[in-house]
Scaffold this motif. Structure first.
Motif, PDB file in Angstrom:
ATOM      1  N   UNK A 284       0.800  -1.225   0.000  1.00  0.00           N
ATOM      2  CA  UNK A 284       0.000   0.000   0.000  1.00  0.00           C
ATOM      3  C   UNK A 284       0.834   1.276   0.000  1.00  0.00           C
ATOM      4  N   UNK A 285       2.104   1.183   0.317  1.00  0.00           N
ATOM      5  CA  UNK A 285       2.966   2.367   0.313  1.00  0.00           C
ATOM      6  C   UNK A 285       3.523   2.672  -1.073  1.00  0.00           C
ATOM      7  N   UNK A 286       3.300   1.810  -2.047  1.00  0.00           N
ATOM      8  CA  UNK A 286       3.876   1.991  -3.382  1.00  0.00           C
ATOM      9  C   UNK A 286       3.450   3.294  -4.044  1.00  0.00           C
ATOM     10  N   UNK A 287       2.183   3.637  -3.969  1.00  0.00           N
ATOM     11  CA  UNK A 287       1.693   4.847  -4.638  1.00  0.00           C
ATOM     12  C   UNK A 287       2.300   6.116  -4.028  1.00  0.00           C
ATOM     13  N   UNK A 288       2.232   6.329  -2.709  1.00  0.00           N
ATOM     14  CA  UNK A 288       2.830   7.554  -2.180  1.00  0.00           C
ATOM     15  C   UNK A 288       4.354   7.597  -2.343  1.00  0.00           C
ATOM     16  N   UNK A 289       5.026   6.452  -2.272  1.00  0.00           N
ATOM     17  CA  UNK A 289       6.476   6.439  -2.482  1.00  0.00           C
ATOM     18  C   UNK A 289       6.822   6.825  -3.919  1.00  0.00           C
ATOM     19  N   UNK A 290       6.092   6.286  -4.879  1.00  0.00           N
ATOM     20  CA  UNK A 290       6.331   6.622  -6.285  1.00  0.00           C
ATOM     21  C   UNK A 290       6.041   8.096  -6.545  1.00  0.00           C
ATOM     22  N   UNK A 291       4.955   8.597  -6.008  1.00  0.00           N
ATOM     23  CA  UNK A 291       4.596  10.002  -6.181  1.00  0.00           C
ATOM     24  C   UNK A 291       5.655  10.919  -5.577  1.00  0.00           C
ATOM     25  N   UNK A 292       6.114  10.583  -4.395  1.00  0.00           N
ATOM     26  CA  UNK A 292       7.160  11.364  -3.741  1.00  0.00           C
ATOM     27  C   UNK A 292       8.442  11.386  -4.576  1.00  0.00           C
ATOM     28  N   UNK A 293       8.824  10.247  -5.119  1.00  0.00           N
ATOM     29  CA  UNK A 293      10.035  10.171  -5.942  1.00  0.00           C
ATOM     30  C   UNK A 293       9.904  11.042  -7.188  1.00  0.00           C
ATOM     31  N   UNK A 294       8.742  11.034  -7.833  1.00  0.00           N
ATOM     32  CA  UNK A 294       8.538  11.860  -9.023  1.00  0.00           C
ATOM     33  C   UNK A 294       8.590  13.347  -8.699  1.00  0.00           C
ATOM     34  N   UNK A 295       8.003  13.735  -7.575  1.00  0.00           N
ATOM     35  CA  UNK A 295       8.036  15.143  -7.172  1.00  0.00           C
ATOM     36  C   UNK A 295       9.458  15.577  -6.811  1.00  0.00           C
TER      37      UNK A 295
ATOM     38  N   UNK B  75      -1.615  16.950 -13.253  1.00  0.00           N
ATOM     39  CA  UNK B  75      -2.599  15.900 -13.009  1.00  0.00           C
ATOM     40  C   UNK B  75      -1.877  14.573 -12.878  1.00  0.00           C
ATOM     41  N   UNK B  76      -2.346  13.720 -11.990  1.00  0.00           N
ATOM     42  CA  UNK B  76      -1.741  12.400 -11.806  1.00  0.00           C
ATOM     43  C   UNK B  76      -2.840  11.345 -11.748  1.00  0.00           C
ATOM     44  N   UNK B  77      -2.615  10.263 -12.455  1.00  0.00           N
ATOM     45  CA  UNK B  77      -3.486   9.089 -12.370  1.00  0.00           C
ATOM     46  C   UNK B  77      -2.802   8.123 -11.418  1.00  0.00           C
ATOM     47  N   UNK B  78      -3.397   7.883 -10.281  1.00  0.00           N
ATOM     48  CA  UNK B  78      -2.825   7.000  -9.269  1.00  0.00           C
ATOM     49  C   UNK B  78      -3.564   5.677  -9.304  1.00  0.00           C
TER      50      UNK B  78
ATOM     51  N   UNK C   9      -7.594   0.094  -6.881  1.00  0.00           N
ATOM     52  CA  UNK C   9      -8.242   1.403  -6.806  1.00  0.00           C
ATOM     53  C   UNK C   9      -7.473   2.372  -7.689  1.00  0.00           C
ATOM     54  N   UNK C  10      -8.138   3.411  -8.103  1.00  0.00           N
ATOM     55  CA  UNK C  10      -7.499   4.432  -8.906  1.00  0.00           C
ATOM     56  C   UNK C  10      -8.214   5.755  -8.734  1.00  0.00           C
ATOM     57  N   UNK C  11      -7.479   6.828  -8.936  1.00  0.00           N
ATOM     58  CA  UNK C  11      -8.062   8.150  -8.895  1.00  0.00           C
ATOM     59  C   UNK C  11      -7.176   9.131  -9.643  1.00  0.00           C
ATOM     60  N   UNK C  12      -7.774  10.203 -10.122  1.00  0.00           N
ATOM     61  CA  UNK C  12      -7.038  11.283 -10.758  1.00  0.00           C
ATOM     62  C   UNK C  12      -6.994  12.422  -9.760  1.00  0.00           C
ATOM     63  N   UNK C  13      -5.790  12.958  -9.521  1.00  0.00           N
ATOM     64  CA  UNK C  13      -5.619  14.033  -8.549  1.00  0.00           C
ATOM     65  C   UNK C  13      -4.771  15.152  -9.156  1.00  0.00           C
ATOM     66  N   UNK C  14      -4.900  16.338  -8.589  1.00  0.00           N
ATOM     67  CA  UNK C  14      -3.997  17.442  -8.905  1.00  0.00           C
ATOM     68  C   UNK C  14      -2.897  17.401  -7.861  1.00  0.00           C
ATOM     69  N   UNK C  15      -1.644  17.367  -8.304  1.00  0.00           N
ATOM     70  CA  UNK C  15      -0.533  17.238  -7.366  1.00  0.00           C
ATOM     71  C   UNK C  15      -0.397  18.480  -6.504  1.00  0.00           C
TER      72      UNK C  15
END
Length: 66
Positions: free
Chosen positions: A25-36, A46-49, A59-65
């Protein structure tokens, strides 16, 4: 997934699983953090998570970073 969704070639895709492995479950926030942190993604983009887990849950969602 990017090809199937016909996303443009300029789309940034997190590929940190090579470095961090499957962190469940930590994969998505870790990947997002690395990209930022790397500058590949920036605030306001925009990010598709997408995430998946045990029992074929997903699960999936589109968010504004932030």
């Amino acid at each position: 997934m990017a090809k199937r969704l016909k996303l443009p070639a300029r789309t940034v895709i997190a590929r940190d699983v090579v470095r961090s492995g499957n962190t469940s479950s930590a994969s998505v926030p870790l990947a997002l953090s690395a990209l930022l942190e790397s500058g590949e993604a920036k605030s306001g983009d925009l990010a598709l998570l997408l995430g998946y887990g045990a029992g074929l849950t997903f699960a999936g969602q589109v968010v504004v970073l932030p």
